[in-house]
Structures are given as structure tokens and as C-alpha cells.
Write an enzyme that holds these catalytic residues in place. Structure first.
Site, mmCIF file in Angstrom:
data_model
loop_
_atom_site.group_PDB
_atom_site.id
_atom_site.type_symbol
_atom_site.label_atom_id
_atom_site.label_comp_id
_atom_site.label_asym_id
_atom_site.label_seq_id
_atom_site.Cartn_x
_atom_site.Cartn_y
_atom_site.Cartn_z
ATOM 1 N N LYS A 12 0.828 -1.211 0.000
ATOM 2 C CA LYS A 12 0.000 0.000 0.000
ATOM 3 C C LYS A 12 0.864 1.263 0.000
ATOM 4 C CE LYS A 12 -2.195 -1.012 3.825
ATOM 5 N NZ LYS A 12 -1.647 -2.345 4.182
ATOM 6 N N ARG A 40 -0.117 -8.871 13.147
ATOM 7 C CA ARG A 40 -0.763 -7.908 12.250
ATOM 8 C C ARG A 40 -1.537 -8.628 11.144
ATOM 9 N NH1 ARG A 40 4.398 -4.613 10.981
ATOM 10 N NH2 ARG A 40 3.149 -3.471 9.449
ATOM 11 N N ARG A 71 -9.857 0.337 8.534
ATOM 12 C CA ARG A 71 -9.303 -0.976 8.852
ATOM 13 C C ARG A 71 -10.298 -1.842 9.597
ATOM 14 N NH1 ARG A 71 -3.698 0.323 8.764
ATOM 15 N NH2 ARG A 71 -2.274 -1.373 9.217
ATOM 16 N N ARG A 107 11.895 -4.996 5.189
ATOM 17 C CA ARG A 107 11.543 -3.620 4.821
ATOM 18 C C ARG A 107 12.318 -2.596 5.657
ATOM 19 N NH1 ARG A 107 5.367 -1.575 4.971
ATOM 20 N NH2 ARG A 107 5.490 -1.886 7.230
ATOM 21 N N ARG A 151 11.139 -0.293 11.154
ATOM 22 C CA ARG A 151 10.049 0.049 12.070
ATOM 23 C C ARG A 151 9.994 -0.941 13.229
ATOM 24 N NH1 ARG A 151 4.806 0.819 8.327
ATOM 25 N NH2 ARG A 151 4.004 -0.467 10.026
HETATM 26 P P1 ADP Z 1 0.952 -1.712 7.683
HETATM 27 O O1 ADP Z 1 2.300 -1.782 7.106
HETATM 28 O O2 ADP Z 1 0.609 -2.845 8.592
HETATM 29 O O3 ADP Z 1 -0.121 -1.442 6.663
HETATM 30 P P2 ADP Z 1 0.514 0.908 8.962
HETATM 31 O O4 ADP Z 1 1.658 1.814 8.893
HETATM 32 O O5 ADP Z 1 -0.674 1.192 8.124
HETATM 33 O O6 ADP Z 1 1.071 -0.550 8.714
HETATM 34 O O7 ADP Z 1 0.006 0.801 10.490
HETATM 35 C C1 ADP Z 1 0.882 0.489 11.550
HETATM 36 C C2 ADP Z 1 0.099 0.351 12.865
HETATM 37 O O8 ADP Z 1 -0.597 1.592 13.152
HETATM 38 C C3 ADP Z 1 -1.012 -0.706 12.857
HETATM 39 O O9 ADP Z 1 -0.518 -2.005 13.152
HETATM 40 C C4 ADP Z 1 -1.961 -0.142 13.941
HETATM 41 O O10 ADP Z 1 -1.476 -0.407 15.242
HETATM 42 C C5 ADP Z 1 -1.885 1.356 13.723
HETATM 43 N N1 ADP Z 1 -2.931 1.822 12.762
HETATM 44 C C6 ADP Z 1 -2.713 2.383 11.539
HETATM 45 N N2 ADP Z 1 -3.879 2.658 10.916
HETATM 46 C C7 ADP Z 1 -4.860 2.262 11.778
HETATM 47 C C8 ADP Z 1 -6.284 2.269 11.727
HETATM 48 N N3 ADP Z 1 -6.946 2.728 10.642
HETATM 49 N N4 ADP Z 1 -6.971 1.777 12.799
HETATM 50 C C9 ADP Z 1 -6.336 1.313 13.870
HETATM 51 N N5 ADP Z 1 -5.000 1.270 13.986
HETATM 52 C C10 ADP Z 1 -4.267 1.743 12.965
#
Ligand code: ADP
Ligand code: ZN
Length: 207
Positions: free
Chosen positions: A13, A165, A87, A126, A154
């Protein structure tokens, strides 16, 4: 035009978001980026969110919906690319309400489909740039090829957290595929291809 990018962690994404922003000029709204910035600044919201993020769990819906609503209201005429939001079904319904109150709607939900096997490897190798947010790989070395900043891993890109996750995605986020299918705006794209191939498949949909 407003679009949502859906997909498991590691589906690509963030990589596609970077490309879409430079091609179409969307305002990129990544809730993950906004939350990580709050963590880095040590705001009360960041301190609260960090617990969930480090475990690979979702930050509570109210918190995230509040952040998104604030951003969308600040530029109600904007053209948004939402990445990592919604999400959960609750977030999806809230988003529809917030957009409709602004006289806007979602045009597409683009779901990046990937083999779960490759996701864990993608995530654990990553790396991200501390300065410009570019996404790369451990094999690119310690310096960002775009801005010269430091590439770091990260806190949540370790195997244990990645596995959680994925589980959270399967339980809480994958139902959104049906939700957007029902709304008639779902587009599924094969995310196992190279980033450029995936991007061109998305562009075919948008143009
Ligand atoms: P990924 O690489 O898993 O898509 P993101 O950078 O989108 O990672 O998100 C990292 C973390 O931030 C998630 O595991 C969650 O804890 C939190 N997070 C991000 N977006 C949301 C959301 N829309 N609702 C709840 N938690 C979120
Ligand atoms: Zn950089």
C-alpha cells in the site's frame, strides 16, 4: 476523486501510495504515518497509540476516526488517497458518514491481493527513511536513495508482530472487501507483481 487502498500488511500500500501521489496529486493520508509521527513527537495520543502499534494491534476506532475526520475537514475539497484506513467495518461506516457530510464520496476501494507467504519476508526486510518516509529494503543499504536520510526498521516490522498484524488483518480488516464489493466500488489488483506492474494495473482502473 477519493480512493481507499486496502490490503494486508506488506501488500504494498505504501509503495503504491507514493506512486499515486506523484502521478495524480492525491493528498496522501496514511493513518500509520500520522500515528508514527505522534509517537515520535511523544504527544499523549502517540504514547497511547504506541502500546497497540508495538503489539501489532489496532489503535481504538474513536482515536483513528477522530484523526481522519480532522484531516478531511481541514481541506473538504481535497482529493484523498486513504492508506491504512479504514481498517474495521466501524471505521468504514464512519468514513462514509464523514465524506457524505462534506458532500464527497469514495470512488474506488483498491484491494491489493498478495500471497500471505511472501508478506512476512517483505515486512521483515523492509526499511523506511526517517526523513522522507520512502520505503525500501535492507538490501538498499543504510542510506535513503531519494534524500540521503537514514533508513531504519520500524519497531513493528519483526516476525512476531508481523504475524499478529496478519491475524488482525484477516479478522478485522478483510471483511471490508465484502463491504466495498457491496457498495460497487471494489477493484481487486494482483499485488504479487513488481511495483511498476501493480501501479500500471491501478492506473488502468483510474483512467
Ligand atoms: P501496515 O504496514 O501494517 O499497513 P501501517 O503503517 O498502516 O502498517 O500501520 C501500523 C500500525 O498503526 C497498525 O498495526 C496499527 O497499530 C496502527 N494503525 C494504523 N492505521 C490504523 C487504523 N486505521 N486503525 C487502527 N490502527 C491503525
Ligand atoms: Zn529519504
Amino acid at each position: 476523486m477519493n480512493i481507499v487502498l486496502l490490503g494486508a500488511p506488506g501488500a504494498g500500500k505504501g509503495t503504491q501510495a507514493e506512486k499515486l501521489v506523484s502521478e495524480y496529486g492525491f493528498t496522501h493520508l496514511s493513518t500509520g504515518d500520522v500515528l508514527r509521527a505522534a509517537v515520535a513527537e511523544g504527544t499523549p495520543l502517540g504514547l497511547e497509540a504506541k502500546k497497540y502499534m508495538d503489539a501489532g494491534d489496532l489503535v481504538p476506532d474513536e482515536v483513528v476516526v477522530g484523526l481522519v475526520e480532522e484531516t478531511l475537514k481541514a481541506d473538504p475539497e481535497g482529493s484523498y488517497l486513504l492508506d491504512g484506513f479504514p481498517r474495521t467495518p466501524t471505521q468504514a461506516v464512519s468514513l462514509d458518514t464523514v465524506l457524505s457530510n462534506l458532500g464527497q464520496e469514495l470512488d474506488y476501494a483498491i484491494a491489493l491481493q498478495v500471497d500471505m507467504e511472501s508478506v512476512v519476508d517483505r515486512m521483515c526486510s523492509r526499511r523506511c527513511c526517517r526523513d522522507c518516509g520512502a520505503i525500501g529494503n535492507v538490501s538498499d543499504g543504510p542510506t535513503c536513495p531519494k534524500c540521503g536520510g537514514e533508513m531504519y526498521q520500524r519497531d513493528d516490522d519483526n516476525e512476531e508482530t508481523v504475524r499478529n498484524r496478519i491475524e488482525v488483518y484477516n479478522k478485522q480488516t478483510s471483511p471490508l472487501i465484502d463491504y466495498y464489493h457491496g457498495n460497487g466500488i471494489l477493484v481487486e489488483v494482483d499485488g504479487n507483481k513488481t511495483p511498476d506492474e501493480v501501479f500500471s494495473a491501478i492506473c488502468d482502473v483510474l483512467s
